[in-house]
Design a protein around this motif. Structure first.
Motif, PDB file in Angstrom:
ATOM      1  N   PRO A 302      63.158  23.900  12.591  1.00 47.11           N
ATOM      2  CA  PRO A 302      62.581  25.239  12.871  1.00 47.11           C
ATOM      3  C   PRO A 302      61.660  25.581  11.644  1.00 47.11           C
ATOM      4  CG  PRO A 302      64.896  25.390  13.202  1.00 47.11           C
ATOM      5  CD  PRO A 302      64.841  24.139  12.833  1.00 47.11           C
ATOM      6  N   LYS A 303      60.344  25.908  11.978  1.00 43.09           N
ATOM      7  CA  LYS A 303      59.414  26.277  11.120  1.00 43.09           C
ATOM      8  C   LYS A 303      58.559  27.417  11.571  1.00 43.09           C
ATOM      9  CE  LYS A 303      55.894  24.768   7.663  1.00 43.09           C
ATOM     10  NZ  LYS A 303      55.117  25.830   7.837  1.00 43.09           N
ATOM     11  N   SER A 304      58.796  28.631  10.651  1.00 45.59           N
ATOM     12  CA  SER A 304      58.171  29.676  11.329  1.00 45.59           C
ATOM     13  C   SER A 304      56.800  29.564  11.647  1.00 45.59           C
ATOM     14  CB  SER A 304      58.167  30.882  10.118  1.00 45.59           C
ATOM     15  OG  SER A 304      57.922  32.059  10.762  1.00 45.59           O
ATOM     16  N   GLY A 305      56.583  30.201  13.063  1.00 45.29           N
ATOM     17  CA  GLY A 305      55.207  30.266  13.759  1.00 45.29           C
ATOM     18  C   GLY A 305      54.830  28.719  14.439  1.00 45.29           C
ATOM     19  N   THR A 306      55.527  27.912  14.329  1.00 45.79           N
ATOM     20  CA  THR A 306      55.245  26.688  14.765  1.00 45.79           C
ATOM     21  C   THR A 306      55.683  26.521  16.221  1.00 45.79           C
ATOM     22  OG1 THR A 306      55.266  25.277  12.763  1.00 45.79           O
ATOM     23  CG2 THR A 306      55.889  23.814  14.916  1.00 45.79           C
ATOM     24  N   ALA A 307      55.133  25.919  17.168  1.00 40.43           N
ATOM     25  CA  ALA A 307      55.482  25.986  18.631  1.00 40.43           C
ATOM     26  C   ALA A 307      55.831  24.620  18.820  1.00 40.43           C
ATOM     27  CB  ALA A 307      54.310  26.370  19.465  1.00 40.43           C
TER      28      ALA A 307
END
Ligand SMILES: O=C(O)CCC(=O)C(=O)O
Ligand SMILES: [Fe+2]
Length: 376
Positions: A302-307
């Motif tokens: 999980p990386k903030s903003g990554t889809a």
């Protein structure tokens, strides 16, 4: 009230309940002889065919019926399920490769990306970065898909709809995902989901439309999901059980956007059981040495903003069992926004009177702001 497909713990378990048998439609047919081959060599060295698991005497329930094992519900892949081809570590983005990887799926709108996978809309600092994480079946990520402001908006939507069971007039109805205790299902979902009004998620919808070039009508209720410490969604397929296909047909794409970071040692990754992370020479060697190397499973952190984008079914609606995946146990809070794209027009069931058309003007404004033209 017909719960949306995702209100159930897993589509697999509901398939099982509807079908009264074990496993998905795929495993309802006579069991195929399992491939008993080692990985092919030479040119096909990246294509994996697993060895058949050992057969053991089934455990019986109190009616004398066999209790399904994890292998019954999520059968190991055989050569009939198609090849699996990871990407090579260090490979540069190549638009033609991506187009080829997507040829049998609804795919991605490659017109909005340049030769380096950088989106050509928005101002430079906010550009998306497209990456191919797995070639066959295709799995992609889009970095920067959400701006920090988008992420904050959706995180605060979770907060403001905490405990909203649909009685009030919030934007999102909360459902604690049930844990199936039945021996029929080995899928556990302990996270909490909010089913959201389309009109309150115009940013996600517009970006999904720009990326996937699909009609708003094909979109399932957008969802926000929160995992707290220790929560997870164990192995499952995102495909819709056959009994529910009358609403919108099969799910052709899964789009999920991480709303926060989780470090490597904090769990919470999206893991594909049968896919491998990008291979390089050293982990190819490692794999040859071990017959069951789970350490190299494709895991998206999980990386903030990554889809993250993958395809539970091919564009003809045939489910793709190679996409079996899980949201692994999260050791810190993990939040995602999620959207499924259907084959056909989908009718939402929650929250009440939730219509895609109500989001149309918001989506149009958002697309204009993004500078994306020529999408549906
Ligand atoms: O949380 C994740 O990483 C995966 C979630 C998921 O697979 C689902 O909700 O269907
Ligand atoms: Fe899923």
């Amino acid at each position: 009230f017909v719960p949306p497909p995702s209100a159930m713990s897993s589509h697999v378990s509901s398939t099982i309940l509807f079908a009264g048998g074990f496993g998905t439609a795929k495993s309802k047919s006579a069991p195929k002889k399992k491939a008993n081959k080692k990985s092919k060599s030479s040119i096909l060295s990246d294509i994996q065919v697993d060895e058949a698991p050992k057969q053991s005497t089934p455990k019986l329930d109190r009616f004398g019926l066999p209790i399904p094992t994890e292998d019954d519900i999520f059968p190991p892949l055989t050569s009939d399920d198609g090849a699996r081809v990871p990407v090579s570590d260090g490979d540069e983005f190549n638009k033609e490769d991506v187009a080829e990887a997507l040829q049998h799926h609804i795919g991605v709108n490659l017109d909005i990306f340049d030769e380096n996978g950088q989106s050509i809309h928005e101002e430079k600092s906010n550009r998306w970065k497209l990456k191919l994480l797995h070639q066959d079946p295709p799995v992609l990520s889009v970095e920067n898909f959400f701006s920090e402001a988008d992420v904050e908006q959706y995180k605060s939507m979770i907060e403001s709809n905490e405990g909203n069971n649909g009685g009030g007039n919030g934007d999102a109805v909360q459902l604690s995902s049930p844990t199936f205790s039945s021996s029929l299902s080995l899928s556990r979902r302990t996270s909490t989901t909010w089913f959201c009004k389309y009109e309150s998620m115009s940013c996600l919808l517009a970006k999904a439309q720009a990326l996937l070039n699909v009609d708003l009508k094909q979109m399932e209720e957008p969802q926000l999901v929160r995992y707290r410490t220790g929560e997870e969604f164990s192995w499952h397929y995102d495909e819709i059980p056959s009994a529910q296909l009358s609403n919108g047909g099969q799910r052709l794409a899964t789009l999920l956007v991480y709303l926060n970071d989780l470090d490597k040692d904090r769990g919470g990754g999206t893991v594909f059981r049968d896919l491998k992370s990008p291979v390089n020479e050293s982990n190819k060697r490692k794999e040859k040495g071990s017959s069951k190397g789970n350490d190299n499973q494709l895991t998206v952190r999980p990386k903030s903003g990554t889809a993250l984008v993958f395809f539970p079914a091919f564009k003809d609606g045939k489910a793709d069992p190679r996409t079996l995946h899980k949201g692994e146990v999260a050791l810190d809070t993990k939040m995602i926004a999620q959207l499924w794209i259907h084959e056909k027009e989908y009718q939402a069931s929650v929250p009440e009177n939730n219509l895609q058309v109500d989001a149309a003007s918001g989506v149009r404004e958002e697309l204009e702001r993004l500078g994306v033209k020529n999408v549906m």
